[in-house]
Write an enzyme that holds these catalytic residues in place. Structure first.
Site, PDB file in Angstrom:
ATOM      1  N   TYR A   1       0.847  -1.207   0.000  1.00  0.00           N
ATOM      2  CA  TYR A   1       0.000   0.000   0.000  1.00  0.00           C
ATOM      3  C   TYR A   1       0.882   1.257   0.000  1.00  0.00           C
ATOM      4  O   TYR A   1       0.509   2.305  -0.535  1.00  0.00           O
ATOM      5  CB  TYR A   1      -0.963  -0.018   1.190  1.00  0.00           C
ATOM      6  CG  TYR A   1      -2.178   0.834   0.969  1.00  0.00           C
ATOM      7  CD1 TYR A   1      -3.110   0.523  -0.032  1.00  0.00           C
ATOM      8  CD2 TYR A   1      -2.408   1.975   1.737  1.00  0.00           C
ATOM      9  CE1 TYR A   1      -4.222   1.315  -0.240  1.00  0.00           C
ATOM     10  CE2 TYR A   1      -3.524   2.771   1.525  1.00  0.00           C
ATOM     11  CZ  TYR A   1      -4.424   2.435   0.540  1.00  0.00           C
ATOM     12  OH  TYR A   1      -5.525   3.228   0.333  1.00  0.00           O
TER      13      TYR A   1
ATOM     14  N   LYS B   1      -3.019   8.521   2.604  1.00  0.00           N
ATOM     15  CA  LYS B   1      -4.237   8.389   3.418  1.00  0.00           C
ATOM     16  C   LYS B   1      -4.023   8.984   4.816  1.00  0.00           C
ATOM     17  O   LYS B   1      -4.963   9.526   5.408  1.00  0.00           O
ATOM     18  CB  LYS B   1      -4.666   6.927   3.533  1.00  0.00           C
ATOM     19  CG  LYS B   1      -5.155   6.312   2.221  1.00  0.00           C
ATOM     20  CD  LYS B   1      -6.296   7.070   1.588  1.00  0.00           C
ATOM     21  CE  LYS B   1      -6.923   6.317   0.426  1.00  0.00           C
ATOM     22  NZ  LYS B   1      -7.820   7.174  -0.376  1.00  0.00           N
TER      23      LYS B   1
HETATM   24  P1  NAD Z   1     -12.236   3.666  -8.374  1.00  0.00           P
HETATM   25  O1  NAD Z   1     -11.116   3.415  -9.321  1.00  0.00           O
HETATM   26  O2  NAD Z   1     -13.567   3.174  -8.750  1.00  0.00           O
HETATM   27  O3  NAD Z   1     -12.333   5.213  -8.011  1.00  0.00           O
HETATM   28  C1  NAD Z   1     -11.220   6.070  -7.981  1.00  0.00           C
HETATM   29  C2  NAD Z   1     -11.653   7.339  -8.654  1.00  0.00           C
HETATM   30  O4  NAD Z   1     -10.613   8.331  -8.596  1.00  0.00           O
HETATM   31  C3  NAD Z   1     -11.980   7.122 -10.146  1.00  0.00           C
HETATM   32  O5  NAD Z   1     -13.308   7.533 -10.423  1.00  0.00           O
HETATM   33  C4  NAD Z   1     -10.981   8.021 -10.848  1.00  0.00           C
HETATM   34  O6  NAD Z   1     -11.516   8.594 -12.036  1.00  0.00           O
HETATM   35  C5  NAD Z   1     -10.744   9.081  -9.777  1.00  0.00           C
HETATM   36  N1  NAD Z   1      -9.552   9.876 -10.055  1.00  0.00           N
HETATM   37  C6  NAD Z   1      -8.267   9.437 -10.192  1.00  0.00           C
HETATM   38  N2  NAD Z   1      -7.464  10.489 -10.524  1.00  0.00           N
HETATM   39  C7  NAD Z   1      -8.271  11.587 -10.586  1.00  0.00           C
HETATM   40  C8  NAD Z   1      -8.060  12.957 -10.885  1.00  0.00           C
HETATM   41  N3  NAD Z   1      -6.847  13.428 -11.205  1.00  0.00           N
HETATM   42  N4  NAD Z   1      -9.122  13.808 -10.847  1.00  0.00           N
HETATM   43  C9  NAD Z   1     -10.362  13.359 -10.530  1.00  0.00           C
HETATM   44  N5  NAD Z   1     -10.625  12.073 -10.244  1.00  0.00           N
HETATM   45  C10 NAD Z   1      -9.593  11.201 -10.279  1.00  0.00           C
HETATM   46  O7  NAD Z   1     -11.737   2.988  -7.006  1.00  0.00           O
HETATM   47  P2  NAD Z   1     -12.359   3.043  -5.527  1.00  0.00           P
HETATM   48  O8  NAD Z   1     -11.734   1.902  -4.827  1.00  0.00           O
HETATM   49  O9  NAD Z   1     -13.825   3.177  -5.577  1.00  0.00           O
HETATM   50  O10 NAD Z   1     -11.690   4.354  -4.934  1.00  0.00           O
HETATM   51  C11 NAD Z   1     -12.427   5.407  -4.347  1.00  0.00           C
HETATM   52  C12 NAD Z   1     -11.759   5.869  -3.056  1.00  0.00           C
HETATM   53  O11 NAD Z   1     -11.900   4.849  -2.073  1.00  0.00           O
HETATM   54  C13 NAD Z   1     -10.259   6.128  -3.181  1.00  0.00           C
HETATM   55  O12 NAD Z   1      -9.920   7.246  -2.382  1.00  0.00           O
HETATM   56  C14 NAD Z   1      -9.662   4.870  -2.589  1.00  0.00           C
HETATM   57  O13 NAD Z   1      -8.348   5.055  -2.114  1.00  0.00           O
HETATM   58  C15 NAD Z   1     -10.646   4.636  -1.464  1.00  0.00           C
HETATM   59  N6  NAD Z   1     -10.617   3.312  -0.860  1.00  0.00           N
HETATM   60  C16 NAD Z   1     -10.682   2.203  -1.640  1.00  0.00           C
HETATM   61  C17 NAD Z   1     -10.652   0.946  -1.038  1.00  0.00           C
HETATM   62  C18 NAD Z   1     -10.706  -0.301  -1.886  1.00  0.00           C
HETATM   63  O14 NAD Z   1     -10.284  -1.360  -1.389  1.00  0.00           O
HETATM   64  N7  NAD Z   1     -11.207  -0.243  -3.100  1.00  0.00           N
HETATM   65  C19 NAD Z   1     -10.562   0.832   0.353  1.00  0.00           C
HETATM   66  C20 NAD Z   1     -10.507   1.982   1.122  1.00  0.00           C
HETATM   67  C21 NAD Z   1     -10.536   3.227   0.507  1.00  0.00           C
END
Ligand code: NAD
Length: 260
Positions: free
Chosen positions: A155, A162
């Site tokens: 990570y 984060k």
């Molecule tokens: P996802 O890929 O579906 O979403 C990530 C989003 O970030 C995408 O829509 C992408 O277009 C956007 N993005 C990236 N660069 C960008 C930019 N320059 N400008 C605007 N948007 C941008 O994946 P996700 O897992 O749904 O991620 C959403 C959030 O949840 C993130 O912050 C991720 O770190 C967090 N998260 C994810 C998990 C997991 O296991 N999937 C766990 C905890 C937290």
């Protein structure tokens, strides 16, 4: 009547139907909110637009959070369209794939800056524009992960981002609290999404998280969406600056994603 009836909110970060932001959008729509969406680039617009329209959204605009001018334009359009906004969901992160495998100590300056810029600073930039359109009772929520607190294998730089994001949540809560606006983070358990697929050995992380959690399983996008809904709504009117875990209890257990 749902708990968000009469409220207008922005969902930033839907990439496809597997996105955490999509689970949030569905929960908010069912709770009666009117929603606006952002997307990055033409390829993602093709996926986001039909999803947003399926929830009767009429505000679907480009937003690359690395560009201050685009953030300004986006919020100018929000002002034109709605005049004001009640909530914002920031569900955005990005890091180079190479920085999400191997040794953290090898992280380059460019990869560090990119991850922190898109995944942490962008919440500050968005909150700064959103606050001018919010009345007391407004609410912002961002998405974090336990890698902020623990050194989770692979990570790496995203864990540092984060940690910055969670700290930014507290500082933003202090600032915006003066105007009656609440700022919180959700710390979600691992979920298979586009962003998650960039993390090395993600399947192993999911297995360990399920095994080490209180509920003996991982969480779903919709479960994260339901908890986000609570933080966005007036049901959480006394909650700000919080990092709320939605991880089936993994963080309070003896399970460690680093253990074999
Ligand atoms: P996802 O890929 O579906 O979403 C990530 C989003 O970030 C995408 O829509 C992408 O277009 C956007 N993005 C990236 N660069 C960008 C930019 N320059 N400008 C605007 N948007 C941008 O994946 P996700 O897992 O749904 O991620 C959403 C959030 O949840 C993130 O912050 C991720 O770190 C967090 N998260 C994810 C998990 C997991 O296991 N999937 C766990 C905890 C937290």
């Amino acid at each position: 009547m749902g708990i968000l009836t009469g409220k207008k909110g922005l969902i930033l970060g839907v990439a496809n139907a597997k996105s955490i932001a999509w689970g949030v959008a569905q929960a908010c729509h069912e709770a009666g909110a009117e929603l606006g969406f952002s997307y990055v680039g033409d390829a993602l617009e093709k996926r986001v637009r039909p999803l947003a329209e399926s929830l009767n959204s009429t505000f679907i605009e480009p937003l690359d959070v690395s560009d201050d001018a685009q953030i300004d334009q986006f919020f100018d359009k929000v002002k034109e369209h709605w005049g004001e906004v009640d909530f914002v969901v920031h569900s955005i992160a990005f890091a180079n794939k190479d920085a999400l495998r191997g040794r953290f100590s090898d992280t380059t300056r460019d990869d560090f800056q990119l991850a922190l810029n898109i995944s942490a600073y962008s919440f500050v930039a968005v909150a700064n524009r959103a606050k001018g359109l919010m009345k007391p009772g407004g609410s912002l929520v961002t998405m974090s992960y336990l890698g902020s607190m623990r050194a989770v294998p692979n990570y790496s730089v995203m864990g540092v981002a984060k940690a910055a994001l969670e700290s930014a949540t507290r500082y933003l809560a202090a600032d915006l609290g003066e105007d009656g606006i609440r700022v919180n983070a959700i710390s979600a358990g691992p979920i298979r999404t586009l962003a998650a697929s960039a993390v090395g050995e993600f399947s192993r992380l999911m297995e360990k998280s399920a095994r080490g959690s209180m509920l003996n399983r991982n969480v779903t996008q919709r479960e994260v969406g339901n908890s986000t809904l609570y933080l966005l709504s007036d049901m959480a009117s006394g909650v700000s600056g919080e990092v709320h875990y939605v991880d089936a209890g993994f963080n309070v257990g003896a399970g460690d994603p680093g253990a074999s």
